[in-house]
Design an enzyme around this catalytic site. Sequence first.
Site, PDB file in Angstrom:
ATOM      1  N   ASP A 229      12.918  -0.426 -23.366  1.00 51.61           N
ATOM      2  CA  ASP A 229      11.809   0.306 -22.759  1.00 51.61           C
ATOM      3  C   ASP A 229      10.897   0.824 -23.879  1.00 51.61           C
ATOM      4  OD1 ASP A 229      10.087   1.891 -21.391  1.00 51.61           O
ATOM      5  OD2 ASP A 229      11.616   3.096 -20.377  1.00 51.61           O
TER       6      ASP A 229
ATOM      7  N   TYR B   8      -7.342   1.468 -15.508  1.00 50.67           N
ATOM      8  CA  TYR B   8      -6.885   0.405 -16.409  1.00 50.67           C
ATOM      9  C   TYR B   8      -7.941   0.137 -17.493  1.00 50.67           C
ATOM     10  CZ  TYR B   8      -5.632  -4.464 -17.677  1.00 50.67           C
ATOM     11  OH  TYR B   8      -5.309  -5.618 -18.334  1.00 50.67           O
TER      12      TYR B   8
HETATM   13  C1  AKB Z   1      -6.378  -7.530 -14.161  1.00 50.63           C
HETATM   14  O1  AKB Z   1      -6.922  -8.156 -13.239  1.00 50.63           O
HETATM   15  O2  AKB Z   1      -6.136  -6.321 -14.098  1.00 50.63           O
HETATM   16  C2  AKB Z   1      -6.038  -8.268 -15.436  1.00 50.63           C
HETATM   17  C3  AKB Z   1      -7.126  -8.199 -16.438  1.00 50.63           C
HETATM   18  C4  AKB Z   1      -8.409  -8.890 -16.190  1.00 50.63           C
HETATM   19  O3  AKB Z   1      -6.967  -7.607 -17.460  1.00 50.63           O
HETATM   20  N1  AKB Z   1      -5.720  -9.626 -15.147  1.00 50.63           N
END
Ligand code: AKB
Length: 316
Positions: free
Chosen positions: A52, A143
């Site tokens: 991990d 993200y």
């Molecule tokens: C996502 O769709 O989150 C990934 C990326 C484009 O980084 N595949």
Amino acid sequence: MDNILIIGAAGQIGSELTLELRNIYGHNHVFATDIKDAPSDVRESGPFQLLDVMDDKHLIHFIIRNRITQIYHLAAVLSGNAEKLPTAAWQINMNSLMNILEVARLVEDVEKVFWPSSIAVFGPTTPRKMAPQITVMEPVTVYGISKLAGERWCEYYYRRYGVDVRSLRYPGLISYKTEAGGGTTDWAVEIYYDAVRQGSYRCFLKEDTKLPMMFMADAIRATVNLMELQRSEISLHSAYNINGISLSPAEVAEDIKRHIPGFAISYYPDFRQDIADSWPENVDDTMARNRDHWGPQYSLKEITDTMITELTRKLA
Ligand code: AKB
């Protein structure tokens, strides 16, 4: 002699990159790790262990004990899943990267680190066509924010501590070996699986949503090429744009019909449509091309032919 650690070896990229690196560096020199079990060829072709990356003490012991010289940190919560649990995704994506950067700073044997960035670093204020290497970046997903912050941390560790960290802004990756999990570009993998399994696909994006995509073999080649360069040849320690092919669901569906004439696609856009709409259609990767003559080799036709052939065999 190089000893390589792969974190996330059971994932979409890791399961293919591990095998490629074992061919190059020798099977016993590539240590595959993940928090879950890996495909049998990853487990059986060299060392595999559960590890991990969030557990910094265990991580540093593993790296010292195995005299690791290169780290590929591929574990992340992707864009779609990250929107469901934003604070947890932020913690996982950032803390895991910080653990790796700290280990690379502290352990002298570690010479190089690879950490993937993404087209998700861009946002709605970035030019949608041919997004430049250096441009306005205002990502609107957790993200994307974590990838942009990660790029800045990578560059910081390089400038401040000399950590040789290298990165690419991957587009959506298309592959048949391991399914993608939790991303906005997952449709470009799912469409082939469902075409072979049931002859139809229910798409979570609109038909004309074009996004940057790349076949996995091209992404692996770009990654290995980058990591094989001399340190002096790397001018960017944040992340390089790499461009593959820009694809919409309708275009891929049309191409699949060459193999499966009755293939049917329906469109039910969900929350991932907003994410896709915030990303560019393609990116300008002149810097990567000038650096090592990078260029993708797979066209849509070649991607479709390979995906349908391999998945027909796999799912038979
Ligand atoms: C996502 O769709 O989150 C990934 C990326 C484009 O980084 N595949």
